[in-house]
Scaffold this motif. Sequence first.
Motif, PDB file in Angstrom:
ATOM      1  N   LYS A 277      -5.627  -3.459   9.575  1.00 41.22           N
ATOM      2  CA  LYS A 277      -4.185  -3.577   9.320  1.00 41.22           C
ATOM      3  C   LYS A 277      -3.940  -4.366   8.035  1.00 41.22           C
ATOM      4  O   LYS A 277      -3.091  -3.998   7.217  1.00 41.22           O
ATOM      5  CB  LYS A 277      -3.485  -4.258  10.492  1.00 41.22           C
ATOM      6  CG  LYS A 277      -3.379  -3.408  11.730  1.00 41.22           C
ATOM      7  CD  LYS A 277      -2.662  -4.159  12.841  1.00 41.22           C
ATOM      8  CE  LYS A 277      -2.596  -3.327  14.110  1.00 41.22           C
ATOM      9  NZ  LYS A 277      -1.932  -4.040  15.215  1.00 41.22           N
ATOM     10  N   LEU A 278      -4.701  -5.438   7.879  1.00 36.55           N
ATOM     11  CA  LEU A 278      -4.563  -6.256   6.685  1.00 36.55           C
ATOM     12  C   LEU A 278      -4.960  -5.469   5.440  1.00 36.55           C
ATOM     13  O   LEU A 278      -4.275  -5.532   4.411  1.00 36.55           O
ATOM     14  CB  LEU A 278      -5.418  -7.517   6.813  1.00 36.55           C
ATOM     15  CG  LEU A 278      -5.320  -8.534   5.692  1.00 36.55           C
ATOM     16  CD1 LEU A 278      -3.876  -8.994   5.495  1.00 36.55           C
ATOM     17  CD2 LEU A 278      -6.227  -9.719   5.975  1.00 36.55           C
ATOM     18  N   GLN A 279      -6.022  -4.686   5.521  1.00 36.91           N
ATOM     19  CA  GLN A 279      -6.462  -3.870   4.381  1.00 36.91           C
ATOM     20  C   GLN A 279      -5.408  -2.823   4.023  1.00 36.91           C
ATOM     21  O   GLN A 279      -5.137  -2.573   2.847  1.00 36.91           O
ATOM     22  CB  GLN A 279      -7.809  -3.208   4.689  1.00 36.91           C
ATOM     23  CG  GLN A 279      -8.983  -4.150   4.646  1.00 36.91           C
ATOM     24  CD  GLN A 279     -10.279  -3.495   5.082  1.00 36.91           C
ATOM     25  OE1 GLN A 279     -10.273  -2.523   5.849  1.00 36.91           O
ATOM     26  NE2 GLN A 279     -11.399  -4.030   4.605  1.00 36.91           N
ATOM     27  N   GLU A 280      -4.822  -2.204   5.041  1.00 33.51           N
ATOM     28  CA  GLU A 280      -3.772  -1.217   4.791  1.00 33.51           C
ATOM     29  C   GLU A 280      -2.553  -1.867   4.141  1.00 33.51           C
ATOM     30  O   GLU A 280      -1.956  -1.311   3.219  1.00 33.51           O
ATOM     31  CB  GLU A 280      -3.381  -0.517   6.097  1.00 33.51           C
ATOM     32  CG  GLU A 280      -4.398   0.475   6.589  1.00 33.51           C
ATOM     33  CD  GLU A 280      -3.965   1.143   7.890  1.00 33.51           C
ATOM     34  OE1 GLU A 280      -2.832   0.901   8.364  1.00 33.51           O
ATOM     35  OE2 GLU A 280      -4.787   1.918   8.424  1.00 33.51           O
ATOM     36  N   LYS A 281      -2.195  -3.030   4.635  1.00 39.86           N
ATOM     37  CA  LYS A 281      -1.046  -3.746   4.077  1.00 39.86           C
ATOM     38  C   LYS A 281      -1.313  -4.116   2.622  1.00 39.86           C
ATOM     39  O   LYS A 281      -0.447  -3.943   1.752  1.00 39.86           O
ATOM     40  CB  LYS A 281      -0.779  -5.001   4.912  1.00 39.86           C
ATOM     41  CG  LYS A 281       0.523  -5.654   4.641  1.00 39.86           C
ATOM     42  CD  LYS A 281       1.650  -4.764   5.124  1.00 39.86           C
ATOM     43  CE  LYS A 281       2.937  -5.540   5.220  1.00 39.86           C
ATOM     44  NZ  LYS A 281       4.047  -4.673   5.599  1.00 39.86           N
ATOM     45  N   ILE A 282      -2.511  -4.600   2.335  1.00 43.82           N
ATOM     46  CA  ILE A 282      -2.873  -4.959   0.966  1.00 43.82           C
ATOM     47  C   ILE A 282      -2.852  -3.726   0.067  1.00 43.82           C
ATOM     48  O   ILE A 282      -2.347  -3.773  -1.061  1.00 43.82           O
ATOM     49  CB  ILE A 282      -4.257  -5.648   0.931  1.00 43.82           C
ATOM     50  CG1 ILE A 282      -4.160  -7.038   1.558  1.00 43.82           C
ATOM     51  CG2 ILE A 282      -4.797  -5.739  -0.498  1.00 43.82           C
ATOM     52  CD1 ILE A 282      -5.502  -7.721   1.776  1.00 43.82           C
ATOM     53  N   GLU A 283      -3.356  -2.616   0.559  1.00 43.08           N
ATOM     54  CA  GLU A 283      -3.352  -1.377  -0.229  1.00 43.08           C
ATOM     55  C   GLU A 283      -1.922  -0.920  -0.498  1.00 43.08           C
ATOM     56  O   GLU A 283      -1.592  -0.489  -1.609  1.00 43.08           O
ATOM     57  CB  GLU A 283      -4.134  -0.281   0.496  1.00 43.08           C
ATOM     58  CG  GLU A 283      -4.161   1.048  -0.218  1.00 43.08           C
ATOM     59  CD  GLU A 283      -4.799   1.009  -1.606  1.00 43.08           C
ATOM     60  OE1 GLU A 283      -4.486   1.910  -2.413  1.00 43.08           O
ATOM     61  OE2 GLU A 283      -5.597   0.088  -1.898  1.00 43.08           O
ATOM     62  N   GLN A 284      -1.041  -1.041   0.483  1.00 45.72           N
ATOM     63  CA  GLN A 284       0.355  -0.656   0.288  1.00 45.72           C
ATOM     64  C   GLN A 284       1.018  -1.561  -0.741  1.00 45.72           C
ATOM     65  O   GLN A 284       1.763  -1.101  -1.592  1.00 45.72           O
ATOM     66  CB  GLN A 284       1.124  -0.712   1.625  1.00 45.72           C
ATOM     67  CG  GLN A 284       2.559  -0.236   1.510  1.00 45.72           C
ATOM     68  CD  GLN A 284       2.667   1.199   1.025  1.00 45.72           C
ATOM     69  OE1 GLN A 284       1.969   2.086   1.502  1.00 45.72           O
ATOM     70  NE2 GLN A 284       3.519   1.433   0.038  1.00 45.72           N
ATOM     71  N   TRP A 285       0.719  -2.851  -0.687  1.00 45.81           N
ATOM     72  CA  TRP A 285       1.263  -3.782  -1.679  1.00 45.81           C
ATOM     73  C   TRP A 285       0.764  -3.449  -3.075  1.00 45.81           C
ATOM     74  O   TRP A 285       1.487  -3.542  -4.051  1.00 45.81           O
ATOM     75  CB  TRP A 285       0.889  -5.221  -1.331  1.00 45.81           C
ATOM     76  CG  TRP A 285       1.699  -5.803  -0.190  1.00 45.81           C
ATOM     77  CD1 TRP A 285       2.845  -5.301   0.344  1.00 45.81           C
ATOM     78  CD2 TRP A 285       1.389  -6.988   0.520  1.00 45.81           C
ATOM     79  NE1 TRP A 285       3.284  -6.102   1.356  1.00 45.81           N
ATOM     80  CE2 TRP A 285       2.405  -7.159   1.499  1.00 45.81           C
ATOM     81  CE3 TRP A 285       0.365  -7.921   0.468  1.00 45.81           C
ATOM     82  CZ2 TRP A 285       2.420  -8.229   2.382  1.00 45.81           C
ATOM     83  CZ3 TRP A 285       0.383  -8.996   1.346  1.00 45.81           C
ATOM     84  CH2 TRP A 285       1.403  -9.141   2.289  1.00 45.81           C
TER      85      TRP A 285
ATOM     86  N   ASP B 267       2.652  -0.398  -4.227  1.00 45.39           N
ATOM     87  CA  ASP B 267       4.013  -0.813  -4.570  1.00 45.39           C
ATOM     88  C   ASP B 267       4.034  -1.576  -5.896  1.00 45.39           C
ATOM     89  O   ASP B 267       4.931  -1.378  -6.723  1.00 45.39           O
ATOM     90  CB  ASP B 267       4.615  -1.685  -3.465  1.00 45.39           C
ATOM     91  CG  ASP B 267       4.890  -0.918  -2.180  1.00 45.39           C
ATOM     92  OD1 ASP B 267       4.872   0.340  -2.214  1.00 45.39           O
ATOM     93  OD2 ASP B 267       5.115  -1.573  -1.142  1.00 45.39           O
ATOM     94  N   HIS B 268       3.056  -2.433  -6.084  1.00 42.80           N
ATOM     95  CA  HIS B 268       2.966  -3.216  -7.318  1.00 42.80           C
ATOM     96  C   HIS B 268       2.782  -2.294  -8.530  1.00 42.80           C
ATOM     97  O   HIS B 268       3.449  -2.474  -9.563  1.00 42.80           O
ATOM     98  CB  HIS B 268       1.803  -4.210  -7.221  1.00 42.80           C
ATOM     99  CG  HIS B 268       1.569  -5.009  -8.456  1.00 42.80           C
ATOM    100  ND1 HIS B 268       2.461  -5.931  -8.920  1.00 42.80           N
ATOM    101  CD2 HIS B 268       0.540  -5.002  -9.339  1.00 42.80           C
ATOM    102  CE1 HIS B 268       2.001  -6.467 -10.038  1.00 42.80           C
ATOM    103  NE2 HIS B 268       0.833  -5.919 -10.313  1.00 42.80           N
ATOM    104  N   GLU B 269       1.921  -1.316  -8.415  1.00 40.25           N
ATOM    105  CA  GLU B 269       1.698  -0.363  -9.513  1.00 40.25           C
ATOM    106  C   GLU B 269       2.973   0.428  -9.809  1.00 40.25           C
ATOM    107  O   GLU B 269       3.313   0.667 -10.970  1.00 40.25           O
ATOM    108  CB  GLU B 269       0.538   0.588  -9.184  1.00 40.25           C
ATOM    109  CG  GLU B 269      -0.818  -0.078  -9.158  1.00 40.25           C
ATOM    110  CD  GLU B 269      -1.208  -0.702 -10.485  1.00 40.25           C
ATOM    111  OE1 GLU B 269      -0.933  -0.106 -11.550  1.00 40.25           O
ATOM    112  OE2 GLU B 269      -1.783  -1.806 -10.449  1.00 40.25           O
ATOM    113  N   ALA B 270       3.685   0.824  -8.760  1.00 42.98           N
ATOM    114  CA  ALA B 270       4.944   1.555  -8.946  1.00 42.98           C
ATOM    115  C   ALA B 270       5.971   0.679  -9.656  1.00 42.98           C
ATOM    116  O   ALA B 270       6.677   1.146 -10.565  1.00 42.98           O
ATOM    117  CB  ALA B 270       5.479   2.035  -7.604  1.00 42.98           C
TER     118      ALA B 270
END
Length: 72
Positions: A6-14, A17-20
């Motif tokens: 869950k933490l890895q998925e959250k970090i990947e989503q962040w 989002d950061h790149e966007a």
Amino acid sequence: MSALQKLQEKIEQWRVDHEALKSENVQLKVELSNVSGSQNAQEAQIAALKRELEEKDTEIEKIIAQVESLLA
């Protein structure tokens, strides 16, 4: 799903989002630069038109003075 996943998925989503946001920021900076350049061009054109108007006013005043001297 483990807490680590869950933490890895959250970090990947962040990260995504950061790149966007970085991409959007670059795009907004370009737009701002374009607007600023356009505004500068308009200000330069206004200044040129004001100078031209002043020149025309001076020419008109000279013509009026010549006409008045001819009529006197």
